[in-house]
Design a protein around this motif. Structure first.
Motif, PDB file in Angstrom:
ATOM      1  N   ARG A   1      -7.553   5.229  16.069  1.00 38.53           N
ATOM      2  CA  ARG A   1      -7.505   6.664  15.770  1.00 38.53           C
ATOM      3  C   ARG A   1      -8.319   7.534  16.736  1.00 38.53           C
ATOM      4  NH1 ARG A   1     -11.402   7.421  10.382  1.00 38.53           N
ATOM      5  NH2 ARG A   1     -13.195   7.915  11.674  1.00 38.53           N
TER       6      ARG A   1
ATOM      7  N   TYR B   1     -11.862   1.797  14.582  1.00 36.96           N
ATOM      8  CA  TYR B   1     -11.681   3.174  15.045  1.00 36.96           C
ATOM      9  C   TYR B   1     -10.821   3.298  16.304  1.00 36.96           C
ATOM     10  CZ  TYR B   1     -15.285   3.974  11.597  1.00 36.96           C
ATOM     11  OH  TYR B   1     -15.983   4.016  10.422  1.00 36.96           O
TER      12      TYR B   1
ATOM     13  N   GLU C   1      -6.532  -2.828   5.403  1.00 35.03           N
ATOM     14  CA  GLU C   1      -7.924  -2.880   4.921  1.00 35.03           C
ATOM     15  C   GLU C   1      -8.042  -2.737   3.402  1.00 35.03           C
ATOM     16  OE1 GLU C   1     -10.524   0.331   6.049  1.00 35.03           O
ATOM     17  OE2 GLU C   1      -8.946   1.823   5.925  1.00 35.03           O
TER      18      GLU C   1
ATOM     19  N   ASP D   1      -3.250   7.438   8.136  1.00 36.34           N
ATOM     20  CA  ASP D   1      -2.802   6.633   6.988  1.00 36.34           C
ATOM     21  C   ASP D   1      -1.375   6.965   6.543  1.00 36.34           C
ATOM     22  OD1 ASP D   1      -5.348   5.708   7.119  1.00 36.34           O
ATOM     23  OD2 ASP D   1      -6.020   6.504   5.194  1.00 36.34           O
TER      24      ASP D   1
END
Ligand SMILES: Nc1ncnc2c1ncn2[C@@H]1O[C@H](COP(=O)(O)OP(=O)(O)OP(=O)(O)O)[C@@H](O)[C@H]1O
Ligand SMILES: O=P(O)(O)OC[C@H]1O[C@](O)(CO)[C@@H](O)[C@@H]1O
Ligand SMILES: [Mg+2]
Length: 441
Positions: A367, A364, A312, A213
Motif C-alpha cells: 500500500r 505495508y 491477515e 481492502d
C-alpha cells in the motif's frame, strides 16, 4: 441542498464542440451532466435466490431497479468559486492513489476558479492538534505528487470528536471538505455532514472511497485496491520461486485486509501460482483429516512444493484475541501468518517429512507504493467528480464507480457494514477452481 447561484464556467471554450462532432445542435449540447441523469446500479436479473452470487431485495428475487445520481459537472452550480474555501483531508491507513486524488481535486477546483484551497495535515487530527497548520495548495505545488506513494498531506487514525472537527471547520470558514478514506473515514464524514446540517452550515462534505481492502459496499471497487493486488502478486511470485526451487518448498504469503479477503482472493487469482487461498469469510481447519496441513502434505507428496496465500483476518477464531484496538477503534488482529508458519513446521517435523518453509509478509509494501495505471485513472475521475459534486451543491455523498459508471452515493448507504467476499459468489468459486483446493472442514 440545490439552490443554484451561478452558471458553471467549468468547461474551457476550447472544449466547446464545433458542431461537426455529432448531430446534436450546437445550442443544445453543453457537455454537462443533467441533474436528472441516473445510472443503474445492478444489471443482472437473478431468477432465483439460489443463483450463484444472487443479491435479492425481495424473497422471490424480482427485478428492482435501483437508480443513482450520475456524477459529473453541472451547468448550474451552487457556489461562487471565488468565494469558496475548500479543504482536503486524508484519513486512515495509506493507500495507493491518495496523491492522485489530492492532485485532481486541486486541479479541478482551480479550473472552477477556486483560489483558496488548503490541505488538513494528518487526517482528522489536523483539525485539532496544536502545531499542525493547514497547507495552502495549488496546481504548482501538487503537480508531481502522483509520482510518489503515500499521502502528501499525511494520514492518521483516531483524532478529535465530530463537534470539535466542525468547530474547526466553522472557525476556518471552510465551504467544501473533501474527505479521502475508508469505511471509518466515511462514518466520520457522515457525522461531520450531519453536524453541519444541525448547525445549518452551508458546507459540502464529499468523500472519495480509498482503501486497499476494497471493503466499502455498493461500489465496483475502491481506489488503491488494484495496485495493492498487483504488489501482492509480486510477493506471491517470490514465494512461488522460493518454494519451487527448494526441496519440499512451501511458500506462505500473508496479505492485508482488515475484515475481508479481497486482496488475498484477487492476488491468488491473478498470480495463478497459489495452491491454497484462505480468507476470513470462509472458515477452515488446520488440523485433522480435512484440514489445511493434511492437504499440504498431499501437495508436497504429489507435486513437490506448494504456495499458500492467507489473508491477515483469516482464521482469527483459531488464535488468541488480545481484544486490543487501534486509535480508530479497529480490532488489532492476531498474526495468522506466523501461527501457520509454526503449525506447518511442527506438522512436517511430526510426520518426519522434510519441509522448507519460506514465509513472506509484505505488509505495508502493498500500500506504500504509487498507483498503477488503472488506479491512477480511477483516482483522476473520482477526484474530479468529487469537486463537481460539491459544486452541484451535494453534501454527504461519496464519489465512486458503480456498475462501471461514475456516480454519487449517499455516504449513509456505504457505511452500513464492510463489504466481504461472497463465499457463494462466482469470484470465490473461480478462485477455488484456480487453486484446486478442497473445503477444509
Ligand atoms: N464511526 C465513526 N464516527 C466518526 N469518526 C470515525 C468513525 N470511525 C472512524 N472514524 C474516524 O475516521 C478516521 C479513519 O478511520 P479508520 O482508521 O478506521 O480508517 P478507514 O477510513 O477505515 O481507512 P482504512 O481502510 O485505512 O482502515 C479516524 O480518524 C477515525 O477517528
Ligand atoms: O495502518 P495500520 O494502522 O497498521 O493498519 C493496517 C490495516 O490497514 C489496512 O491497510 C487498510 O484498512 C488494512 O489492510 C490493515 O489491516
Ligand atoms: Mg477501515
Amino acid at each position: 441542498m440545490q439552490h443554484f447561484l451561478s452558471n458553471a464556467t467549468y468547461y474551457h471554450s476550447a472544449r466547446t464542440p464545433t458542431g461537426d462532432e455529432d448531430s446534436t445542435p450546437m445550442d443544445m449540447w453543453n457537455g454537462y451532466v443533467n441533474n436528472d441523469d441516473r445510472a443503474l446500479m445492478k444489471v443482472i436479473k437473478y431468477s432465483s435466490p439460489t443463483s450463484a452470487g444472487a443479491e435479492c431485495i425481495d424473497p422471490d428475487c424480482s427485478w428492482v431497479e435501483q437508480w443513482v445520481h450520475r456524477a459529473g459537472p453541472r451547468k448550474d452550480i451552487y457556489y461562487e468559486p471565488n468565494e469558496v474555501k475548500a479543504a482536503i483531508v486524508t484519513c486512515g491507513g495509506l493507500c495507493p492513489g491518495l496523491n492522485d486524488v489530492i492532485r485532481q481535486v486541486v486541479f479541478t477546483l482551480e479550473t472552477y476558479g477556486v483560489k483558496n484551497i488548503v490541505g488538513i495535515p494528518f487526517g482528522f487530527r489536523g483539525f485539532f492538534e496544536k502545531g499542525l497548520k493547514e497547507m495552502p495548495l495549488s496546481r504548482n505545488l501538487v503537480e508531481n505528487i502522483n509520482l510518489a506513494g503515500g499521502s502528501f498531506l499525511g494520514v492518521s487514525r483516531g483524532g478529535p470528536k465530530t463537534s470539535e472537527i466542525v468547530d474547526s471547520i466553522q472557525a476556518r470558514r471552510i465551504d467544501m471538505l473533501f474527505v479521502l478514506g475508508g469505511n471509518g473515514t466515511h462514518a466520520g464524514a457522515n457525522a461531520i455532514h450531519d453536524e453541519c446540517r444541525k448547525r445549518k452550515l452551508k458546507v459540502s462534505v464529499v468523500a472519495v472511497p480509498k482503501t486497499i481492502d476494497n471493503d466499502i459496499p455498493l461500489m465496483d471497487k475502491t481506489f488503491g485496491f488494484d495496485t495493492a493486488v498487483e504488489e501482492a502478486q509480486r510477493a506471491i511470485n517470490s514465494a512461488y520461486i522460493e518454494a519451487r526451487s527448494a526441496y519440499h518448498g512451501i511458500g506462505l504469503v500473508k496479505l492485508m485486509g482488515r475484515s475481508s479477503g479481497f486482496i488475498a482472493m484477487h492476488a491468488s487469482l491473478s498470480s495463478g501460482q497459489v495452491d491454497v487461498c484462505l480468507i476470513p469469510e470462509v472458515s477452515f481447519a488446520l488440523d485433522g483429516e480435512y484440514g489445511v496441513l493434511q492437504h499440504l502434505e498431499q501437495l508436497i507428496k504429489n507435486k513437490g512444493f506448494c504456495v499458500v496465500c492467507v489473508a491477515e483476518a483469516a482464521g482469527q477464531e483459531l488464535l488468541q484475541n488480545s481484544g486490543a484496538t487501534d486509535a480508530s477503534g479497529n480490532a488489532i488482529l492476531s498474526d495468522i501468518g506466523v501461527h501457520m508458519q509454526q503449525k506447518i513446521k511442527t506438522h512436517f517435523k511430526g510426520i518426519g517429512v522434510h519441509a522448507d518453509i519460506k514465509y513472506i509478509d509484505p505488509t505495508y509494501m502493498v500500500r506504500a507504493c504509487r498507483a498503477n495505471a488503472s488506479d491512477a485513472i480511477l483516482c483522476t475521475v473520482l477526484g474530479q467528480n468529487a469537486v463537481h459534486g460539491a459544486f452541484a451543491g451535494f453534501s454527504g455523498i461519496t464519489s465512486c464507480i458503480c456498475n462501471t459508471h461514475y456516480v454519487y452515493l449517499p455516504v449513509t448507504q456505504v457505511i452500513t457494514a464492510p463489504k466481504r467476499v461472497n463465499h457463494k459468489g462466482r469470484m470465490w468459486h473461480r478462485c477455488l477452481t484456480s487453486t484446486g483446493q478442497p473445503d477444509f472442514r
